[in-house]
Design an enzyme around this catalytic site. Sequence first.
Site, PDB file in Angstrom:
ATOM      1  CG  ASN A   1      -0.463  -0.607   2.200  1.00 10.19           C
ATOM      2  OD1 ASN A   1       0.463   0.862   3.000  1.00 10.19           O
ATOM      3  ND2 ASN A   1      -0.175  -1.253   3.242  1.00 10.19           N
TER       4      ASN A   1
ATOM      5  CG  ASP B   1      -6.699  -5.397   5.608  1.00 12.75           C
ATOM      6  OD1 ASP B   1      -6.106  -5.797   6.598  1.00 12.75           O
ATOM      7  OD2 ASP B   1      -7.653  -3.734   5.142  1.00 12.75           O
TER       8      ASP B   1
ATOM      9  CE  LYS C   1       9.439 -10.751 -14.414  1.00 15.87           C
ATOM     10  NZ  LYS C   1      10.499 -10.058 -15.347  1.00 15.87           N
TER      11      LYS C   1
ATOM     12  CG  PHE D   1      -3.227   5.258  13.593  1.00 14.46           C
ATOM     13  CD1 PHE D   1      -2.643   6.824  13.420  1.00 14.46           C
ATOM     14  CD2 PHE D   1      -2.072   5.028  14.425  1.00 14.46           C
ATOM     15  CE1 PHE D   1      -2.104   7.753  13.807  1.00 14.46           C
ATOM     16  CE2 PHE D   1      -1.529   6.561  15.532  1.00 14.46           C
ATOM     17  CZ  PHE D   1      -1.399   7.645  14.487  1.00 14.46           C
TER      18      PHE D   1
ATOM     19  CE  LYS E   1     -11.756  -0.074  10.929  1.00 12.99           C
ATOM     20  NZ  LYS E   1     -10.172   0.000   9.852  1.00 12.99           N
TER      21      LYS E   1
ATOM     22  CE  LYS F   1     -10.176  -4.572  13.594  1.00 13.45           C
ATOM     23  NZ  LYS F   1      -9.061  -4.294  12.919  1.00 13.45           N
TER      24      LYS F   1
END
Length: 405
Positions: A211, A280, A290, A324, A338, A342
């Site tokens: 990301n 995730d 490869k 975060f 959350k 969590k």
Amino acid sequence: MLPTKKILLCVTGGIAVYKAVALVSKLAQSGAEVRVIMTKSAMEFVTPLTFQAMSRNDVYFDTFDEKDSRVIAHIDLADWADLIVVAPATANVIGKLANGIADDMVTTTLLATTTEVWIAPAMNVHMYENKAVIRNIAALHEDGYRFIEPSEGFLACGYVGKGRLEEPEKIVQLIMDRFFSVKQLPLEGKKVIVTAGPTRERIDPVRYVSNFSSGKMGYAMAEAATSLGAETILISGPVGLDKPSGLTVIDVESAADMYEAVLAHFDDADIIIKSAAVADYRPKEIHPQKMKKQTGDSVIELERTTDILKTLGEKKTHQLLIGFAAETTNAVGYGAGKIEKKNLDYIIVNDVMDPDAGFGKETNVVTLLSKNGTHQPFHAMPKKELAFMLLKSIIQEESERINDR
């Protein structure tokens, strides 16, 4: 943060008055109540209306303009303030104050106060080095005034040297430190784990899923924790940032690597700040060689990675757990969900679609949510400054719990 703190800013005439506007804005954002007194010379650079808009309070500039007939304005202001800051402070006002001259609203108030006064000079380098100015500064030092030294650089007059008003961000941090002086290192003796950056989930030896996280916010949180006295362990995904000094850095690559590193230090940690953007999903199969390009489309099957934050929430005993969440819509709503899901103590959420926030930016805009249902927004500011303010806000709320560990 500076909630309930009363800051009186005395603004005198110089080009650095524009920085005083930014200073008022940042103090107000930090929760302080700010009132401003201006000299006539200062009003040649910026109008009182500007400071009124930034502080949301009346601006004072005339000793004989009594806005409230029940009090004498300069005495009331002198008694009201928790701290008085003169910024910018010209050679003129320094000379007046050193010699007990009170001929305007600023100097009259300064001579009438018994509170602490800080002076932030700003002037031409030759003026700052003038023997009379040096003598006056020395006299004020002797009288107990504190000075915020000017920085060196290019001055408005064209000279290069010492004389620039210190940056508003630095002045705000000094003020915050002043009001935390009862315990300058509130995290001393505490172990803090911070995760930062992205993870990389390998597809083959040359490709991966990841990301856009730069790690800047997490690194800022780790540095802030260290500056507040913590023994800090920074668990970092692959980033292009210099390693901060004064703390331990553990480099990891994948979500599984990060999970193992966090668990290895979790039991004896006091605070965990989970700011990493962990993947995730990861490829179900990692190809040893490869993958060659083929005709037509290709499908990569993905599988879930371990939800590190949720797992920590299930395992925690005494730890303070801070998450975060980067969202693109309804950041506060998703963040609040959350916290319960969590088992977090706090979550810091931001909308990455905000132009002042998100991955790779130097600034961030966040909201701090607690398990008690409180929401505290933080406006756009540099990530290093924001990290410091977030931690101090949490420390204020959790001081008893942190000190009991």
